[in-house]
Design an enzyme around this catalytic site. Structure first.
Site, PDB file in Angstrom:
ATOM      1  N   LYS A 117       0.830  -1.203   0.000  1.00 33.88           N
ATOM      2  CA  LYS A 117       0.000   0.000   0.000  1.00 33.88           C
ATOM      3  C   LYS A 117       0.862   1.249   0.000  1.00 33.88           C
ATOM      4  CE  LYS A 117      -3.730   0.176   2.474  1.00 33.88           C
ATOM      5  NZ  LYS A 117      -4.664   0.138   3.621  1.00 33.88           N
ATOM      6  N   HIS A 149       2.070  -2.019   8.623  1.00 35.48           N
ATOM      7  CA  HIS A 149       1.024  -1.171   9.187  1.00 35.48           C
ATOM      8  C   HIS A 149       1.588   0.236   9.379  1.00 35.48           C
ATOM      9  CE1 HIS A 149      -1.048  -4.922  11.087  1.00 35.48           C
ATOM     10  NE2 HIS A 149      -1.524  -4.658   9.884  1.00 35.48           N
TER      11      HIS A 149
END
Length: 364
Positions: free
Chosen positions: A234, A325
């Site tokens: 991402k 994360h």
């Protein structure tokens, strides 16, 4: 992606403004490429795809379409997956609702707060998960807020009064986690080496299905005696992840003789897509008897791997880095849910000790 003749060609005064020449066309084409293709039909083993941008242009007004390209080009939506998810939410949810209300196409400003209230209540009555309702509303609100800074619009139809409150750490809405024995039961249902490769690759790397499907053969690297996979995560972050020996050997067999193209190919020698993986995992999960009331998904494997790392005592910072994360609170959430579940189980077991000696006499 090939140029599509029925897409709006010119920028309006509120869209991306670029000085002369063909620079706008280059930027526009990059955005269309980012939106990618959508599988719209399957005829036997043949898949039929259409450009997502083209499908979006068919259900929104021209000005809205151009504004959406402007909105999706923002660095706040730099992830290709985020762009596609937002485009799909507007296309499938809000354009459909606009047509239901009598509009030919979706346009900014057509919804009132009463429209959103009615839609939200209906979705709740249908049993749509609150997390899903919240996601759809976020997409609409984000587009409206972005556009309102550039053009005159009525007030945002999405308010806090209609945005579901999702409790942080709510285990009832969290992705379920499989225990190690359940992961092994799923793996045992592989009908061939390719099934085994996909499941072990996703689990071992705590990978996202989009990352694995987008990987190419050239992303496989050898350094010394170790095999690596260069994945794009991402926010377009590049990560070089080591492969377990077994997974590397399965990949060797799968890619034998190929030097370019997709890393993972389906039975038709076409790039594996997330729909293929979803069907594969749903089949294997059903046969393994895990998650009887839900389908096994790629994210379940990812959540399970992250949780198992925490079970093994891997420091939170290491787990955060491995899972990529951005927010450490996301990793802490996995740890908290796991520990909360274990604490609750201990409390229940303690309560059972109070009446355990009495129950047998009634059973007799």
């Amino acid at each position: 992606m090939a140029e599509t003749p029925n897409l709006p060609q010119q920028a309006t005064s509120h869209a991306i403004t670029l000085p002369g020449s063909s620079l706008f066309d280059v930027v526009r084409q990059k955005l269309l490429d980012d939106l990618g293709q959508v599988q719209v039909e399957r005829r036997g083993q043949e898949r039929i795809y259409r450009p997502r941008a083209e499908m979006l242009a068919e259900v929104v007004t021209a000005d809205t379409w151009i504004m959406m390209l402007d909105w999706l080009s923002s660095t706040r939506r730099s992830s290709v997956n985020t762009k596609r998810a937002y485009a799909d939410d507007i296309r499938r949810v809000w354009a459909a609702y606009a047509q239901e209300l009598g509009h030919e196409r979706f346009a900014l400003g057509i919804f009132t707060r009463d429209h959103i209230r009615a839609w939200r209540i209906r979705e709740e009555a249908k049993g749509t998960p609150l997390t899903t309702i919240a996601r759809y509303l976020r997409a609409l609100s984000s587009l409206h807020v972005y556009a309102a800074e550039r053009i005159d619009l009525p007030r945002n139809p999405v308010t806090q009064d209609d945005t579901p409150r999702i409790e942080s750490g709510n285990s009832s809405t969290s992705t379920p986690v499989l225990e190690v024995s359940e992961i092994q039961a799923v793996i045992a249902q592989a009908k061939n080496e390719f099934d085994l490769l996909v499941v072990t690759l996703l689990y071992a790397l705590a990978g996202r299905v989009s990352e694995m499907c987008a990987a190419d053969v050239t992303d496989r690297l050898e350094r010394g005696r170790r095999s690596y996979l260069d994945v794009t995560r991402k926010e377009n972050k590049e990560r070089l992840l080591p492969l377990p020996i077994t997974v590397a050997e399965l990949l060797d067999a799968h890619t034998e003789g190929r030097t370019e193209g997709a890393l993972l190919l389906d039975a038709k020698a076409e790039r594996l897509d997330r729909h293929d993986v979803a069907r594969m995992l749903a089949r294997m999960g059903k046969k393994a008897g895990v998650l009887p009331e839900r389908k096994l998904t790629p994210h379940v494997l990812r959540a399970s791997r992250i949780t198992h790392m925490l079970d093994d005592g891997v420091p939170l910072a290491e787990v955060q880095a491995f899972a990529d994360h951005d927010n450490p609170a996301t990793t802490v959430g996995y740890w908290d849910r796991r520990n909360k579940g274990q604490r609750n189980a201990a409390h229940v077991d303690a309560a059972e000790a109070v009446f355990a000696d009495v129950v047998p006499q009634f059973r007799r």
